[in-house]
Enzyme design. Structure first.
Site: not given
Ligand code: NAP
Length: 284
Positions: A67, A71, A108
């Site tokens: 997570t 990823k 996902d």
């Molecule tokens: P990730 O790879 O870190 O991606 C998150 C992205 O959002 C990053 O590019 C980050 O930029 C960006 N970001 C941070 N603050 C922001 C803002 N204010 N406005 C716009 N973009 C912003 O994380 P991920 O694994 O994709 O997960 C993202 C979210 O989805 C998490 O909350 C996770 O728990 C959730 N999720 C849920 C499920 C489910 O099954 N329900 C599955 C997958 C993920 P920076 O890297 O520059 O901070």
């Protein structure tokens, strides 16, 4: 009584991971099938990611979920990738094969697809906040389900550019474009808004979107499931908009991970019940 070490270990790596419900869900599934296994949470900082993944081969760890924020960076440690991982460019499930090789899958994508199908969402125009690992899976799922316009905003512009390039290569008929602000997403013209950023997980996070952008026919989907209602979802609800958190996506991606690891069908009801129990605990 003597404690018997579990024969097989599984777990989730992330930074942070405390918020996760995955251990409850997978441990309930293992118990229901009397599989001698345990699912743990591993808080792994970005600096420790490579050594942790390389070390899996020497530990008794058979499978890992991945997570935020690992990823994409985990890809470099994989020996084999499923076709979906190649396409999406992000991994959320790793199976440690008996020969010690690490094979990556992306559940996902299928988890989100299954849930939007169940909800009957057919969105022509989408707005996406975040362009990380989960957003890549979500945008491909939307494009493959017939969405022909996706506006993407991420604070890291390079990431949103990379995401749009990737989707355009796979689905050239889907118009994916990047914007510099939430306002630039023009949410008021879209059918679905997906939050795939982590904003909303922390209590003091602000609501990402202005109330005036939320029109009645918009579906608001927040991938976050803990808290169950982020400020964004609270606002959508208060305006009478259809909305969903990420709990069912979590269930469906978790079921597929379980199946990759055990090669058995996942016990849906048991895993769902475990998630609802966790949610109840968190909402006090
Ligand atoms: P990730 O790879 O870190 O991606 C998150 C992205 O959002 C990053 O590019 C980050 O930029 C960006 N970001 C941070 N603050 C922001 C803002 N204010 N406005 C716009 N973009 C912003 O994380 P991920 O694994 O994709 O997960 C993202 C979210 O989805 C998490 O909350 C996770 O728990 C959730 N999720 C849920 C499920 C489910 O099954 N329900 C599955 C997958 C993920 P920076 O890297 O520059 O901070």
């Amino acid at each position: 009584m003597e404690k018997i070490n579990p024969a097989r270990r599984y777990g989730l790596i992330g930074f942070p991971v405390r918020h996760s419900f995955s251990a409850a869900m997978h441990n309930a599934a293992f118990a229901s099938y009397e599989i001698n296994a345990r699912y743990e949470l591993f808080e792994v900082s970005p600096e420790r990611l490579d050594s942790f993944l390389r070390g899996l081969k020497n530990e008794n760890i058979c499978g890992i979920n991945v997570t935020i924020p690992h990823k994409e960076n985990s890809l470099r440690c994989l020996d084999k990738k499923s076709a979906e991982v190649e396409e999406i460019g992000a991994v959320n499930t790793i199976r440690v094969n008996t020969d010690g090789t690490l094979k990556g899958f992306n559940t996902d994508y299928a988890g989100f697809t299954r849930h939007i199908e169940e909800l009957g969402i057919k969105a022509k125009k989408a707005a996406l906040i975040g362009a990380g690992g989960a957003a890549k899976a979500v945008s491909l799922a939307l494009a493959k389900k017939g969405t022909d316009e996706i506006a993407v905003y991420d604070i890291d512009k390079e990431k949103s550019l990379a995401l749009s390039r990737r989707i355009k290569n796979i689905k050239p008929d889907c118009h994916v474009y990047n914007v510099d602000s939430i306002g630039g997403l023009k949410i008021e013209e879209k059918n679905i808004l997906v939050n795939a950023s982590p904003i909303g997980m922390k209590e003091n996070d602000s609501c990402l979107v202005e109330e005036s952008a939320l029109r009645l026919d918009l579906f608001v989907y927040d991938l976050i499931y803990n808290p169950a209602k982020t400020k964004l979802l609270q606002l959508a609800q208060s305006k009478g908009l259809k909305n969903s958190n990420g709990l069912m996506m979590l269930l469906y991606q978790g079921m597929l991970s379980f199946e990759h690891w055990t090669r058995q069908g996942a016990p849906k009801e048991i895993m769902h019940k475990a998630l609802l129990k966790e949610l109840k605990k968190c909402s006090g």
